[in-house]
Design an enzyme around this catalytic site. Structure first.
Site, short mmCIF file in Angstrom:
data_model
loop_
_atom_site.label_atom_id
_atom_site.label_comp_id
_atom_site.label_asym_id
_atom_site.label_seq_id
_atom_site.Cartn_x
_atom_site.Cartn_y
_atom_site.Cartn_z
N SER A 139 37.80 41.91 45.69
CA SER A 139 37.66 42.25 44.27
C SER A 139 36.55 43.26 44.12
O SER A 139 35.69 43.40 44.99
CB SER A 139 37.32 40.98 43.47
OG SER A 139 36.93 41.29 42.15
N TYR A 152 32.29 32.77 42.61
CA TYR A 152 33.44 33.68 42.77
C TYR A 152 32.99 35.02 43.35
O TYR A 152 33.57 35.51 44.33
CB TYR A 152 34.14 33.90 41.44
CG TYR A 152 35.24 34.93 41.51
CD1 TYR A 152 36.46 34.62 42.10
CD2 TYR A 152 35.05 36.23 41.03
CE1 TYR A 152 37.47 35.56 42.20
CE2 TYR A 152 36.04 37.17 41.12
CZ TYR A 152 37.25 36.85 41.71
OH TYR A 152 38.24 37.80 41.81
#
Length: 259
Positions: A139, A152
């Protein structure tokens, strides 16, 4: 089944779109996700449209034994994996001290442990054959620290670092690693973590289909790091020159403003 593509998190979003792209090019697929009914729908659709073979495996990758069970099932059925796509992952929002510990540990299991486990299981056969590919989905969150999505962001930083380091180790083996680092993407991700906006760093979301197309091309072209979108690329580049403390501060401001 020989030279198959294994995709985790294949029942929706980027994983499902990648499955369509591989199927369009005539690849047989092994699709893994928690939701068996959705997997079966995708299996039928892809087989009917593209005339390929699709095997589905319903597993929850937050359970530590899941990776071994996937590997063993494929071994029993003489399924050979040519390309491994570690796409499964999820996030959560909130101050670390207030977030559910079980959710955080499951996130580490899916985003980090399962990805590492599956890579270690399938990599030896790729090296033995002298060819193969691994696509790990990280990401844009891999680049800065991420207050209020601390675990995360940290898991995605691991995926990026692990992928780049592994690719270096694999030079000369015929096996290639690509890491896809999308920015905000139109999937169920934001809804699941409870954010009211699909934006991160005030960047407009891309469609899952477009992200998958860019990632797929990057994999085929042998690229190491693939960041879809010019603004996302610019953001990742700029973060190299920003102190971690400063980056964390600006991410925190952005996260708070979305709640």
């Amino acid at each position: 089944m020989k030279d198959c593509i294994l995709i985790t998190g294949a029942s929706s979003g980027i994983g499902m779109e990648l499955a369509k792209l591989f199927a369009k090019d005539g690849h047989d697929l092994v699709l893994v996700a928690r939701h068996n009914d959705k997997l079966k729908e995708i299996e039928k659709d892809l087989e009917d449209e593209f005339g390929i073979n699709v095997m589905t495996i319903s597993k929850d990758l937050s359970i530590p034994s899941a990776s071994d069970e996937i590997f063993d099932e494929l071994e029993r059925n003489s399924v050979d994996i040519e390309i491994l796509v570690n796409n499964a992952g999820f996030g959560s929002y909130g101050a670390f001290v207030k977030t559910d510990l079980k959710t955080s540990l499951e996130m580490i299991e899916v985003n980090v442990s399962a990805l590492t486990h599956l890579t270690r299981l399938f990599l030896p056969s790729m090296i033995e054959k002298g060819h193969g590919k691994i696509l790990n989905v990280a990401s844009l969150a891999a680049f800065p620290p991420g207050p209020y999505m601390n675990v995360y962001y940290s898991t995605k930083a691991y995926v990026l670092s692990f992928s780049v380091a592994l690719n270096e180790e694999l030079k000369g083996t015929g096996v290639q690693v690509t890491v896809l680092c999308p920015g905000p993407t139109d999937t169920n991700f934001q809804k699941r973590i409870g954010l009211t906006s699909a934006e991160t760093f005030s960047i407009k979301s891309m469609s899952a289909q477009r992200v998958a197309e860019i990632g797929y091309k990057g994999l085929k072209d042998g690229k190491l790091i693939v960041i879809p979108g010019f603004i996302n690329k610019l953001t990742a580049f700029g973060l190299r020159f920003v102190p971690k403390k400063t980056a964390a501060h600006f991410v925190a401001i952005g996260q708070i403003s979305r709640k």
